[in-house]
Motif scaffolding. Structure first.
Motif, mmCIF file in Angstrom:
data_model
loop_
_atom_site.group_PDB
_atom_site.id
_atom_site.type_symbol
_atom_site.label_atom_id
_atom_site.label_comp_id
_atom_site.label_asym_id
_atom_site.label_seq_id
_atom_site.Cartn_x
_atom_site.Cartn_y
_atom_site.Cartn_z
ATOM 1 N N SER A 1 29.176 27.807 39.609
ATOM 2 C CA SER A 1 30.437 27.647 40.335
ATOM 3 C C SER A 1 30.205 27.558 41.834
ATOM 4 O O SER A 1 30.889 26.799 42.533
ATOM 5 C CB SER A 1 31.377 28.813 40.022
ATOM 6 N N LEU A 2 29.251 28.341 42.331
ATOM 7 C CA LEU A 2 28.983 28.317 43.771
ATOM 8 C C LEU A 2 28.450 26.953 44.198
ATOM 9 O O LEU A 2 28.876 26.405 45.232
ATOM 10 C CB LEU A 2 27.981 29.417 44.123
ATOM 11 N N PHE B 1 37.151 24.654 48.542
ATOM 12 C CA PHE B 1 36.252 25.622 47.904
ATOM 13 C C PHE B 1 36.999 26.470 46.881
ATOM 14 O O PHE B 1 36.553 26.625 45.739
ATOM 15 C CB PHE B 1 35.614 26.508 48.965
ATOM 16 N N THR C 1 30.917 26.922 34.245
ATOM 17 C CA THR C 1 31.302 27.594 35.484
ATOM 18 C C THR C 1 31.898 28.963 35.177
ATOM 19 O O THR C 1 32.119 29.330 34.013
ATOM 20 C CB THR C 1 32.310 26.739 36.263
ATOM 21 N N TRP D 1 36.499 26.626 42.916
ATOM 22 C CA TRP D 1 36.003 27.900 42.380
ATOM 23 C C TRP D 1 36.902 28.418 41.260
ATOM 24 O O TRP D 1 36.410 28.972 40.269
ATOM 25 C CB TRP D 1 35.910 28.923 43.504
ATOM 26 N N ASN D 2 38.193 28.232 41.393
ATOM 27 C CA ASN D 2 39.133 28.768 40.408
ATOM 28 C C ASN D 2 39.503 27.778 39.309
ATOM 29 O O ASN D 2 40.211 28.164 38.369
ATOM 30 C CB ASN D 2 40.423 29.226 41.106
ATOM 31 N N ALA E 1 34.303 37.781 40.173
ATOM 32 C CA ALA E 1 34.625 36.385 40.477
ATOM 33 C C ALA E 1 35.443 36.247 41.755
ATOM 34 O O ALA E 1 35.424 35.186 42.396
ATOM 35 C CB ALA E 1 35.386 35.764 39.303
ATOM 36 N N ALA F 1 28.224 32.098 37.765
ATOM 37 C CA ALA F 1 28.627 32.217 39.165
ATOM 38 C C ALA F 1 27.801 31.288 40.053
ATOM 39 O O ALA F 1 28.332 30.694 41.005
ATOM 40 C CB ALA F 1 28.492 33.662 39.627
ATOM 41 N N SER G 1 35.008 34.313 46.847
ATOM 42 C CA SER G 1 36.125 33.719 47.584
ATOM 43 C C SER G 1 36.494 34.576 48.793
ATOM 44 O O SER G 1 36.751 34.044 49.880
ATOM 45 C CB SER G 1 37.339 33.568 46.657
ATOM 46 N N SER H 1 31.370 24.384 43.954
ATOM 47 C CA SER H 1 32.425 24.615 44.950
ATOM 48 C C SER H 1 31.956 24.244 46.351
ATOM 49 O O SER H 1 32.705 23.616 47.115
ATOM 50 C CB SER H 1 32.857 26.078 44.898
#
Length: 293
Positions: free
Chosen positions: A89-90, A219, A240, A223-224, A267, A86, A271, A93
């Motif tokens: 990914s943060l 973002f 990620t 993120w996805n 997850a 996470a 968002s 993103s």
């Protein structure tokens, strides 16, 4: 026999108000059904994440768990290191969103205000680039990143996400710029403002909703995103969140629903938080620049 003229005037009015109330009621009913349709997958995801393994294989599952448990969340964090994924990914993103906005803002202003043949061709290419599928691009992208030393790095992943989000961001932002009247810029120039001051004090405040929408799009897309991250990132410590969640699905396609649902629920939270934080800015710049100009 004569009829009262007031009755002939009031009856159509009553009928019209009754039709309006019925139409409004049907609209509210349709909106409520649509909200239920959108919320049901998230509600079912929450329910599944708190169910023990026995309840997940029941023939007739229930929405509310009979014996709620946090074991799925513990298993999701301990097995796949979702916390690290996470965080990866943060970082990716946020960097993708910031860089996309920084590049798309001046480019969209130039495309909207300076209408030339080159600008028309550029907009056409922006639309055409959205038609290329991922599968056709992944091999040349991987080869290029490997040549420049950015394969298996977050920097290379950010570069791909920015390039992939820029066409739609440019197309969306230039629409916001075109909706800003040119008279505001002309009034600012008459008052002695330079081009840079006009952009900073007039255009950018009015572009706030568009900038927020562009940042949200960049973002959430980063993120996805799963396919590029799966192919380009090979080190487990750099994976990620979507790649980490995919590990809960076995080789034969069997999924551990409990940990997968718990990880998927976690997850979705960033968002939602990012959207809740940014949506307050969507309407804040509607007329701010006009007052300052």
């Amino acid at each position: 026999m004569t009829t009262d003229p007031t009755l002939t005037r009031t009856r159509p009015g009553r009928n019209r108000r009754r039709r309006n109330r019925v139409g409004r009621g049907l609209q509210y009913l349709a909106l409520a059904g649509y909200l239920v349709f959108l919320a049901f997958p998230l509600v079912w995801l929450v329910s599944t994440s708190f169910k023990p393994p026995r309840e997940l294989v029941k023939l007739h599952p229930t929405l509310i768990p009979d014996h709620p448990t946090l074991a799925n969340f513990v298993q999701a964090f301990t097995e796949q290191e979702l916390g690290r994924a996470a965080w990866n990914s943060l970082q990716v993103s946020l960097a993708s969103a910031v860089i996309t906005v920084l590049i798309a803002t001046p480019a969209s202003y130039a495309l909207a205000r300076f209408r030339t043949r080159l600008g028309t061709v550029a907009l056409g290419w922006v639309l055409l680039s959205q038609l290329f599928p991922f599968v056709l691009l992944i091999i040349p992208i991987f080869l290029v990143l490997r040549q420049v030393g950015l394969a298996n790095t977050h920097a290379g992943l950010v570069l791909i996400y920015v390039v992939w989000a820029l066409p739609f961001a440019l197309w969306m932002l230039q629409g916001f710029v075109r909706n800003i009247p040119r008279e505001l810029e002309e009034a600012a120039s008459v008052d002695g403002a330079t081009r840079l001051q006009t952009l900073r004090r007039v255009i950018f405040p009015l572009l706030t909703p568009g900038l927020v929408a562009t940042a949200l799009f960049a973002f959430i897309s980063a993120w996805n995103e799963f396919f590029f991250a799966l192919v380009l990132i090979k080190t487990p410590e750099l994976a990620t969140l979507p790649v980490a969640l995919a590990r809960f699905v076995g080789i034969e396609g069997t999924a551990r629903l409990g940990p997968l649902a718990a990880g998927s629920l976690l997850a979705t939270l960033p968002s939602l938080v990012f959207f809740a934080f940014m949506q307050r800015r969507l309407a804040s710049g509607s007329l701010a620049g006009a007052v300052k100009g």
